[in-house]
Structure formats: C-alpha cells, structure tokens
Design an enzyme around this catalytic site. Structure first.
Site, PDB file in Angstrom:
ATOM      1  N   GLU A 137     -13.268   2.941   5.255  1.00  0.00           N
ATOM      2  CA  GLU A 137     -13.274   2.406   6.612  1.00  0.00           C
ATOM      3  C   GLU A 137     -14.549   2.643   7.414  1.00  0.00           C
ATOM      4  O   GLU A 137     -14.943   1.769   8.190  1.00  0.00           O
ATOM      5  CB  GLU A 137     -12.085   2.987   7.395  1.00  0.00           C
TER       6      GLU A 137
ATOM      7  N   GLN B 186       0.834  -1.202   0.000  1.00  0.00           N
ATOM      8  CA  GLN B 186       0.000   0.000   0.000  1.00  0.00           C
ATOM      9  C   GLN B 186       0.875   1.262   0.000  1.00  0.00           C
ATOM     10  O   GLN B 186       0.389   2.349  -0.266  1.00  0.00           O
ATOM     11  CB  GLN B 186      -0.889   0.040   1.250  1.00  0.00           C
TER      12      GLN B 186
ATOM     13  N   ARG C 208      -8.252  -1.940   8.568  1.00  0.00           N
ATOM     14  CA  ARG C 208      -9.470  -1.167   8.296  1.00  0.00           C
ATOM     15  C   ARG C 208     -10.133  -0.612   9.563  1.00  0.00           C
ATOM     16  O   ARG C 208     -10.659  -1.376  10.377  1.00  0.00           O
ATOM     17  CB  ARG C 208     -10.456  -2.058   7.542  1.00  0.00           C
TER      18      ARG C 208
ATOM     19  N   ARG D 235      -5.742   7.122  16.598  1.00  0.00           N
ATOM     20  CA  ARG D 235      -7.084   7.049  16.014  1.00  0.00           C
ATOM     21  C   ARG D 235      -8.084   6.475  17.027  1.00  0.00           C
ATOM     22  O   ARG D 235      -9.266   6.792  17.007  1.00  0.00           O
ATOM     23  CB  ARG D 235      -7.084   6.272  14.692  1.00  0.00           C
TER      24      ARG D 235
ATOM     25  N   THR E  86      -4.351  10.940  10.598  1.00  0.00           N
ATOM     26  CA  THR E  86      -4.281  11.732  11.830  1.00  0.00           C
ATOM     27  C   THR E  86      -2.949  12.473  11.913  1.00  0.00           C
ATOM     28  O   THR E  86      -2.857  13.508  12.555  1.00  0.00           O
ATOM     29  CB  THR E  86      -4.469  10.835  13.062  1.00  0.00           C
TER      30      THR E  86
ATOM     31  N   PHE F   1      -6.362  -4.116   3.179  1.00  0.00           N
ATOM     32  CA  PHE F   1      -7.103  -3.818   4.420  1.00  0.00           C
ATOM     33  C   PHE F   1      -6.221  -3.265   5.517  1.00  0.00           C
ATOM     34  O   PHE F   1      -6.562  -3.367   6.700  1.00  0.00           O
ATOM     35  CB  PHE F   1      -7.866  -5.068   4.916  1.00  0.00           C
TER      36      PHE F   1
ATOM     37  N   GLU G  22       0.122  -1.881   4.607  1.00  0.00           N
ATOM     38  CA  GLU G  22       0.547  -0.487   4.760  1.00  0.00           C
ATOM     39  C   GLU G  22       2.006  -0.451   5.211  1.00  0.00           C
ATOM     40  O   GLU G  22       2.822   0.242   4.617  1.00  0.00           O
ATOM     41  CB  GLU G  22      -0.349   0.257   5.755  1.00  0.00           C
TER      42      GLU G  22
END
Ligand code: LUZ
Ligand code: MOS
Length: 750
Positions: free
Chosen positions: A706, A191, A336, A304, A434, A222, A226
């Site tokens: 998400e 990702q 996710r 988050r 964020t 998902f 990342e």
C-alpha cells in the site's frame, strides 16, 4: 525469482474461481437488487420469475436459516433485504437456475413496488442529520486550543477526494459444493477465507467447522475482496443449503460495479499553523467520510485515516476527528491504503495551500517539518529508524532535484501553451493491522519423503506475488532449490482463523510463520544429520541442497537426509504461529504503539499540461523507496509501479459520480475512465534506499503493497503547479480528481 504464476497468467492457464471445472448438476445464481436508494418494499412478486423454465429456486430473507446478518465489525447489514432497502444494488433475492442466462431472464420477471424515501447521498446532509456509523472519533496531541495564538501563519481550507472503483480483473465470485452431513466446501474469490467461513456459519446457523473455504488465487482485489467477497459467497452457500446442489455465482462486470462498495470519498476541513520560522505548530482536521449505508470496514478505515493525518511531519499540537457518515450509497470498503491516502491528500493540500500563500515551494515546508527519530506520532508511537532525511539526501544525490526544478522553470519561461509543474510527496506508512488482534498468522509445512515441500499459509495470492515470496522464505531457510517448494491453496481446514490478506502485512505475518515452521524442522533435521555423521547437531548446516559440518561440505544430500529422518520416524511436518511482537493500542486514550514499523519514501513528479486542451502527460516520477532489504526487487518494483499508476488514476481521472437519488452514473467503463498505458508516466525511476531493513519485516524486506499508492498523489500538485504557471489568477482548490475538465477550468479561471 520470477512470480511463479507469470507463465500461466500470460498463457491463460491460471485457475480462478470461474475456471474451476463445474460438477454436473451445478446451478447458477444471479442477484436481484434494489433499484432505489432508500425505501420500503411494498410488494415483491416472484411468481412469474419462478415459473420460468429452468429456474430452480428464488430465495429471499425468509429462507435464511440462521441470522440475516453479514456485518463483520458492526452487525448492521442484512444479507437479503427484509422490509426496507438502504442503497441501490442492495441484494433482495437470489435467483437460482440451470444456466446463468436463465437466471438473468428470470431477474427481469421479478416485480417489486417500493414506497420511496428521500435518500441521503452526501456527507454534509448526513452530518447535519447526525447520521453516523459510529460516534465521531478524535486523536489528540499537545494542546490545540492555546497554540493558535502562537502561530505566525494560519491557513484554513477544504480538501476533497473522490471514490474509486477497484476494477480487479476478476469480478466477485464463488462456487459452493455440498458435502455429506450438511457440510459445504466453497471456492471463493476472497481476501478473507475466515471471514467467509464465519459469516457463512452465522447466516446458515451452522458451525464454522462445517464450512471449508478454499482460495487458489484472486485476479486482483485491492481491498475490494476483504469484506465484500462475503455476500456472494454466503448467498451461494445459502442456495447449497436448500438445494444440495453445487451453486456458482459470478458477478458480471456491470453487477460488480453496481453492487459493490468503493474507496470512501472524503471532505475535510483543515486548519494548519506555522511559527515564524515555518515550523508546523498546529494541525486540525475534520474528516467527513462517506461510509455508505452500513459499517462494513469503515470503522477500521476511519482509524487508519487518523493514524496518517500528519503523514511525514512532526506537529506538536494536533486534533483530528473523523465523522463516518451514513448515507444511502453502497457501503464503501477497503481500498489500497485504507483511508491513509485520503488523509495524506489533506495534509499535503494544507501544505500546498500554505506554501502558495507564503510564496515558497511546498518542498521547503516539507523538508523543515519532516519527522525525525524520537518524535511522537499523534497516537503516541515514538518514531524510530526514520528514513526520511536519508531518503531526501538520496533523492538529491541521484536526481539533483534543484536542477529538475530549474528545468521546469526554464521550460515555462520559454513556452506559452505548454506548462510544466513539479511536486514532492513524502510518505510515511504504518505497517500492521491497526486492530492489534489481527496481527497473527499460521503456516503448515510438510516435507515429503522425496524431499519436496508443500506449504499452506493464511496468505491469499491476489497478484501481489505473496506465494513467490513464501517459496523464497522456505528455500532460504532450508537452502534448497525453490523448485522443490509448492504453495498450496489457502484453505481453512489446513490453516484456520486467518486474518484477511490485507494491510500490506500478508508476506510479513505469513512469511514469519513459514520461517518459524521451517526453522523448527531444520532443528530436527540437524539432529538426524548429526547422528548420521557422528557430529554435534550445532555443527550441522544446510547449504545448496547439501549437509555441511563445520562449514565443510559433506556428500549427504537434502534428499538423503529427508529419507533418513522419515526412516528414523522423525516428523517432517510442522505448524507454526507468528504474532507481531510489541504492538499495542489503547482505544480508551487513543495512544499506543500500533505499528510494527513504518515504510518511508518520496516521489518527485513532473508533468506537462497542454494549455489549449487541458490534457497532460506525466513526464517523470522519481522515487526513493524504503524497501528495507528487498527479497525480490523485481516484484517489489512491480508493486510500486502498479500502486503509482493506481494512485494517479484516483487523482486525475477516476471519477465516481452519483446523482442526488443515489444512482451511480459512472457505472461502466464507458463512463468511468481508468488508467491505461497512456496514463503511465514516461519515466518511472525507483531508487531503493540503502538501509538495514527491519527485524519485524520478513527477512528484513519491508511491506510494499500500500505505501506506494500515495506516490500517485503527487500528480495532483504537479498539475496545480503547471496550471498556476499558465494562469497566475488560478485559485488553488483541492478537489480530486483533477480531471482534464478541471484543469481547463483552472487554466482559464479569472
Ligand atoms: N484491513 C484491516 C486493512 O482490516 N485493517 C487494517 O488496518 C488495514 N489496513 C490496510 C488495509 N487493509
Ligand atoms: Mo487492503 S485495502 O490491504 O484489503
């Protein structure tokens, strides 16, 4: 517009990393990893394995030319273990062989001895030993210390949610190829192409411009790709560095499940206080996040969690604290929702607990306390354009939920062994990374002489249809047929310094960059057309592949004007940069305006339990969702359906189990149950909220990746409701997933 990949996907023609035709001489890698959760390596003997016919090399940490360090946020994770190991599945050596099967055989021949230490597996032990990734972090609003005495009702409890395996269809993989002068080209199922490039350069001790990362598409991610696509990518580059041969590493399903991190399990103590008239006055939560053995993305995920601790409610006095607990499990990672679903489960558990003890439906507490415009979130952002009231009204108008509630009651009155339950889950999800720094993107748009268009962005296609949306943006701005537009692979030499495709923000950030680039080109084309037609450029427009002046069609076509521009030596290429306006966050005071906007929604879930067996069916999930003004309702509905079922899996059946030695017991699809077609609700109804959308969203079409995952949380509370209808002695406990075994225990608890 359909997803442009759909035909190729169903025919098996789409190209993923493992489908790229291999160059002759390609070698294959397999990872040898730790079989214990914590200990010291006493002896590592690779001699027998090295002698196996067809084994080219076995690389360990001593073969790393740069830094043995892959940590992205905190530099606390080695690529290959040195003298200690900290989790089962931690890479120790890379076996390179002429075939995958030889590399697998060689793995069996590596000999290793450990001195074993006691592992820390659960968060309680980590907390007691102050084993943290980072010091605990808190968000505060109002004054929590004084308010408890003003509360008419106070409820406390514990809520736990489990981990979750990503189970992307395509496992982790990479294919690295040597170029001249020590440069490397790598195809990676990531990702974050720039993450692979940057960490690769660090580990190899070369510069970023020596590594070209190319990503065509992923077979799902998902969040699991990342940060955790990086080790396998860097390992294949390490082998290329030494051997100057192409090297491919594709994890088997078993290795993938065994070696990669998952959603973070959480255990949370909460306390919630209400006034006499049931207004929430205070909320306190202490989240224990099981981060695993290294930071990975956990610091961002804790953040988050804090941002979503109050979900859709205004609470004037809040104190929430996250402890990111360091344990001897595989480092857990993005999944996710990124810590938000865990937070939403906690506050919804608190509300369910309170409602049950007060003796009213949770829905009433939810309605009374909904956030409205100009309320402050605990992190200082002032709520604007809150859609929750409108969503509630839309749900009432379309679904008549009082009637549904009554039907559930009536059913339960007239059935003994089948019981129904109902729940409401409102969702408020903040859109933007964020980490403010990450909210920017670039696009490169070429118009070719024949009028066809090629677009490169930093967006990675992983099944979410972002490429389709990018085509829609370009064809909308130019008013040309979408067939003219092609999306190129995501490549670090064409679009540099990308943020990972994540945080539901990819279509917004990259789409805005595409829109900007196309608009810049359009200005040039208008000038060319103006000259040609002897009209003011401002009077020119493009519509359905034709030039129009003052709203009237001309005979000048898109193709003609493109040729004219090229012949007049006007540039037909543009690179644009977009960064989200207005967002900010000051970590020193934990206040700011971190999100471009919020996405809102509501899911109403009904389910029926078979009280003899503990099994259930989900009768219906009725959703009102804030898409803004969707540019592709079919694709967005697909995102809702997929996210919902993924959320249902997390809440009802996906159970990650480790023993006290840190061994993953749920290590295969035979002992880890994921949703299938039978887990899908019998009815899924999605009503798009009528709304103007938001300027910060691409063409006012809000992020959709998400937020709807959280709708799946509803099933937990619907099942509790049904259990209670059967057994009024049922003691509500909040410990997801609610597996059939737990349902059965609840049904017959005394
Ligand atoms: N990744 C990230 C994310 O790096 N930052 C985020 O805020 C985020 N949010 C959701 C999913 N992935
Ligand atoms: Mo993600 S959890 O948006 O990589």
């Amino acid at each position: 517009m359909k997803n442009i990949d759909s035909n190729n996907h169903v025919q098996g023609k789409s190209i993923f990393v493992d489908d790229i035709p291999t160059i002759s001489g390609t070698l294959f890698g397999t990872i040898f990893s730790s079989s214990i959760a914590h200990g010291k390596i006493i002896k590592l003997d690779i001699s027998n394995a090295s002698e196996l016919d067809g084994v080219t090399a076995i690389l360990t940490h001593i073969d790393i030319p740069g830094e043995n360090q892959i940590g992205a946020i905190i530099q606390d994770e080695v690529l290959l273990a040195e003298d200690e190991v900290h989790f089962i599945g931690q890479p120790i050596a890379l076996i390179i062989a002429e075939s995958e099967s030889i590399s697998l055989k060689a793995r069996e021949l590596i000999e290793i001895d450990f001195e074993e230490y006691d592992p820390i597996v659960n968060v309680q032990d980590a907390k007691n030993n102050e084993h943290f990734i980072l010091p605990p972090r808190s968000f505060k609003l109002g004054d929590i210390s004084k308010v408890w005495e003003d509360c008419a009702f106070i409820f406390e409890g514990i809520a736990k949610s489990g981990g979750q395996e990503h189970l992307y269809l395509e496992t982790q993989g990479s294919y690295a190829i040597p170029l001249e002068n020590g440069n490397i080209k790598i195809f990676s199922s990531t990702q974050g192409p720039t993450v692979v490039q940057k960490i690769g350069a660090r580990v190899l001790g070369i510069s970023m411009n020596q590594i070209e990362v190319d990503v065509k598409r992923l077979g799902g991610a998902f969040g699991g790709k990342e940060d955790q696509a990086t080790p396998w990518a860097v390992l294949s580059m390490l082998a290329v560095y030494h051997l100057q041969k192409p090297v491919k590493i594709i994890l088997s399903r078993h290795d993938d499940i065994y070696m990669t991190g998952k959603r973070h399990p959480y255990e949370t103590n909460y306390k919630i206080g209400f006034s006499e008239d049931l207004k929430m006055l205070a909320f306190e939560a202490e989240y224990l996040q099981n981060a695993g053995a290294a930071a990975d993305l956990s610091p961002a995920i804790t953040e988050r969690t804090l941002f979503h601790s109050t979900n859709s409610y205004f609470i004037p006095n809040v104190r929430t604290t996250v402890y990111s607990c360091k344990t001897n499990l595989t480092p857990n990672t993005a999944f996710r929702g990124f810590g938000a679903p865990q937070a939403i489960f906690v506050i919804e558990s608190a509300i369910k607990n309170a409602a049950t003890q007060i003796g009213i439906p949770a829905r009433e507490l939810q309605e009374i306390n909904m956030i409205v415009d100009n309320d402050s979130f605990p992190y200082g952002q002032i709520a604007k354009n809150v859609e929750l009231k409108k969503i509630w009204k839309t749900a009432q108008d379309n679904f008549n939920f009082y009637k549904i509630e009554k039907e559930v009651c009536d059913f339960n009155d007239s059935n003994d062994n089948l019981k129904k339950g109902i729940s409401f889950i409102p969702v408020t999800f903040g859109v933007s990374f964020t980490n403010t720094m990450m909210n920017h993107a670039r696009a490169l748009v070429h118009i070719y002489q024949d009028g066809s268009i090629g677009i490169s962005t930093g967006a990675v296609e992983m099944g979410q249809s972002v490429n389709t949306k990018m085509i829609q943006v370009a064809s909308h701005v130019f008013s040309v047929d979408s067939k003219r537009v092609k999306i190129e692979s995501t490549n670090t030499t064409r679009v540099a310094n990308t943020s990972p495709s994540a945080a539901s923000s990819t279509a917004d950030l990259n789409g805005k960059a595409v829109e900007k680039a196309c608009n810049a080109l359009l200005i040039r084309l208008k000038e060319v057309a103006g000259k040609k037609l002897q009209a003011e450029p401002e009077s020119i427009d493009f519509k359905d592949e034709l030039v129009i002046t003052n709203q009237k069609d001309t005979t000048l076509t898109w193709e003609e004007i493109i040729w004219e521009a090229f012949a007049s030596r006007v540039s037909l290429s543009e690179s644009s940069h977009y960064s989200t306006p207005e967002i900010n966050f000051d970590k020193s005071i934990e206040k700011g305006h971190p999100f471009a906007y919020h996405v809102y929604g509501l899911a109403i879930t009904t389910a029926t339990i078979d009280c003899l067996r503990g099994t259930h069916v989900i009768d219906s999930v009725r959703i009102v969702h804030d898409f803004g003004k969707s540019i592709n309702q079919e694709i967005d509905n697909g995102q809702i359906e997929g996210a919902l079922v993924q959320g249902v899996g997390w809440m009802t059946m996906e159970e990650i189990v480790h023993n006290n030695k840190g061994v993953l017991l749920s290590n295969a699809l035979s002992n880890y149950k994921v949703p299938d077609i039978y887990s899908v609700p019998e009815l899924v109804e999605i009503i798009p909220l009528e709304t103007d959308g938001n300027e910060n969203a691409i063409l006012k079409s809000k992020a959709v990746g998400e937020p709807p995952f959280n709708y799946g949380i509803g099933i937990y509370f619907a099942l509790q409701d049904a259990i209670y209808a059967f057994n009024s002695n049922y003691k509500y406990d909040f410990d997801a997933p609610m597996t059939p075994e737990k349902v059965l225990l609840g049904l017959y608890s005394k």
